[in-house]
Write an enzyme that holds these catalytic residues in place. Structure first.
Site, short mmCIF file in Angstrom:
data_model
loop_
_atom_site.label_atom_id
_atom_site.label_comp_id
_atom_site.label_asym_id
_atom_site.label_seq_id
_atom_site.Cartn_x
_atom_site.Cartn_y
_atom_site.Cartn_z
CE LYS A 57 42.32 12.32 2.05
NZ LYS A 57 41.45 13.48 1.85
NE ARG A 156 34.36 15.32 0.83
CZ ARG A 156 35.66 15.17 0.59
NH1 ARG A 156 36.06 14.27 -0.29
NH2 ARG A 156 36.56 15.91 1.19
CG HIS A 186 38.01 19.68 0.42
ND1 HIS A 186 39.39 19.79 0.43
CD2 HIS A 186 37.75 18.57 -0.32
CE1 HIS A 186 39.92 18.81 -0.28
NE2 HIS A 186 38.95 18.05 -0.74
NE ARG A 242 41.99 20.54 4.32
CZ ARG A 242 41.16 21.54 4.03
NH1 ARG A 242 41.05 22.59 4.83
NH2 ARG A 242 40.41 21.48 2.95
CE1 TYR A 287 43.67 -18.34 -14.55
CE2 TYR A 287 44.62 -16.29 -13.75
CZ TYR A 287 44.25 -17.61 -13.53
OH TYR A 287 44.46 -18.18 -12.31
CB CYS A 334 47.51 -13.78 -12.48
SG CYS A 334 47.89 -14.48 -14.08
CG ASP A 336 48.52 -14.44 -6.25
OD1 ASP A 336 48.06 -13.61 -5.47
OD2 ASP A 336 47.94 -15.50 -6.55
C1 LIG Z 1 42.00 14.52 1.16
C2 LIG Z 1 41.77 15.90 1.58
C3 LIG Z 1 42.77 16.88 1.45
C4 LIG Z 1 44.05 16.64 0.70
O1 LIG Z 1 43.79 16.70 -0.69
P1 LIG Z 1 45.00 16.66 -1.75
O2 LIG Z 1 44.36 16.90 -3.04
O3 LIG Z 1 45.56 15.28 -1.66
O4 LIG Z 1 45.95 17.68 -1.30
C5 LIG Z 1 42.54 18.12 2.00
N1 LIG Z 1 41.37 18.40 2.63
C6 LIG Z 1 40.38 17.50 2.74
C7 LIG Z 1 39.11 17.90 3.42
C8 LIG Z 1 40.52 16.24 2.21
O5 LIG Z 1 39.51 15.35 2.31
#
Ligand SMILES: *Cc1c(COP(=O)(O)O)cnc(C)c1O
Length: 413
Positions: A57, A156, A186, A242, A287, A334, A336
């Protein structure tokens, strides 16, 4: 045709060297060998029959998702990829990615037909979306595979692991155009030393799966582990894990041990000095004049700033590496440009290479260090590297692709 040329914005080999010439100001080097090694090393650490999802992502946590996915396609233990939105999934499809793509977040109805056409798997958890998803799948004429998202403690998204959640599953089972391929949850605290909460989530998830299976539903792919889980919760392997942050060689938190799996950072960030001069005693820089020289100093201007996602909070705190030595930031960063002290680096001159993130000789600036200095999270730091920074992908010592965001900000569904 090299796969580098498959996606819009990824240059063909012919004009690559010419293009890289124009990346003197700043570029991110993305080490695809590191991606592959990180993934293989994680695989060696998990159960033999557990497959992996590469979480890519936010354009691969700011690294560039397409070349990374193309490489990972070669690994037979990869189940597929996970992204946050339908647009991110579609970009991978356009680039020719074959393995399954899962959308981790909520998917909006406007993209349901696209999901069905491109066999992109949505996470499902809202009953109001089920009928619409099934209708879209029917219109397209392809059964849509979905993954049920269960909320076991993250708070969530996801169905509750109770009667209400079971009612959702029953509703889903009624819809012949939807096929339940997966179920996942998760962890909220897998990156903490104390794994009590993560283990409780795992128990809740397992119990809920049992109840779902009592309804007569067999779900082939159950998954819960993120990077922290991969490193430290072997019980949570299940069918797939994941891998997000660790795929990029970064750590989920400073409570997670770096010993278990050999990982190395994928991204380095480079620039070149554009101007060197003397800052005389009593003169200030940038600045607000927040830094004033106590004695004469040599200072260099680096043509990068917070407009590139290089944090302004590094003002008077951070440093870069030039000729293998630390050059501290003087005054405010800054939009840039920013200035560094090169008094101790006589070799530093206009055109000298500057390492903002990565190795220079024995010195190393990690995302964790830069995150710490700038008061930011390492995930956030890399995700925020901006679209003005071209990503240059290197494999086996050669540049195999370039992602130039100036060239393809027109991707639409
Ligand atoms: C972003 C995400 C992950 C990956 O998490 P990491 O900590 O980067 O491994 C896995 N599962 C879900 C649902 C996520 O949103």
């Amino acid at each position: 045709m090299p796969w580098a040329a498959l996606s819009k914005g990824h240059r063909t080999m012919d004009n690559l060297s010419e293009k890289i010439e124009s990346y003197q100001r700043v570029f991110a080097e993305v080490d695809l060998n590191a991606v592959m090694d990180n993934m293989r090393n994680m695989k060696a650490h998990i159960a033999p029959d557990t497959k992996m999802i590469g979480v890519i992502k936010t354009d691969g946590y700011g690294h560039g998702c397409v070349p990374i996915a193309h490489c990972l396609e070669e690994l037979d233990f990869m189940f597929g990829y996970a992204v946050a939105t339908a647009e991110e999934a579609h970009i991978l499809i356009l680039a020719g990615i074959q393995k399954p793509i899962l959308i981790l977040g909520y998917t909006y109805p406007y993209s349901y037909e696209l999901l069905a056409e491109e066999e992109i798997r949505p996470a499902v958890f809202r009953s109001d979306s089920l009928k619409e998803l099934a209708d879209a799948a029917k219109r397209v004429g392809k059964r849509l595979k979905v993954h049920i998202k269960v909320d076991t403690g993250m708070g969530r998204i996801g169905i509750a692991p109770n009667e209400e959640g079971l009612a959702f599953v029953k509703e889903l089972m009624e819809l012949e155009w939807l096929e339940v391929e997966g179920i996942f949850t998760h962890f909220a605290k897998a990156d903490e030393t104390d794994k009590t909460a993560a283990r409780e989530q795992l128990r809740t998830f397992r119990r809920f799966i049992e109840r779902v299976e009592e309804l007569g539903l067999r779900i082939p792919i159950k998954h819960c582990s993120n990077s922290a889980g991969i490193l430290e919760l072997p019980d949570a392997n299940m069918d797939v894990v994941r891998a997000g942050i660790t795929l990029y060689g970064l750590m989920p938190s400073d409570e997670v041990s770096t010993d278990a799996v050999d990982l190395r950072p994928v991204l380095s960030l480079y620039s070149h000095i554009v101007y060197v001069k003397t800052l005389h005693a009593g003169q200030s820089v940038s600045y607000g004049g927040t830094f004033t020289a106590a004695k004469d100093m040599r200072i260099a201007t680096i043509p990068v700033g917070y407009g590139d996602g290089y944090p302004r909070s590094l003002s008077n705190r951070g440093y870069v590496l030039i000729h293998g030595k630390k050059a501290p930031i003087l005054g405010r960063v800054c939009m840039d440009q920013f200035m560094v002290d090169v008094s101790g680096i006589p070799a530093a001159k206009e055109g000298s290479k500057v390492t903002l993130l990565g190795y220079d000789g024995k010195e190393h600036i990690s995302a964790e260090l830069l995150g710490g200095l700038s008061g930011r999270f390492n995930y956030e730091l890399v995700c925020d590297f901006g679209k003005r920074i071209p990503r240059v992908f290197v494999r086996d010592g050669s540049v195999v692709a370039v992602k130039d965001y100036n060239e393809d900000y027109q991707i639409h569904i």
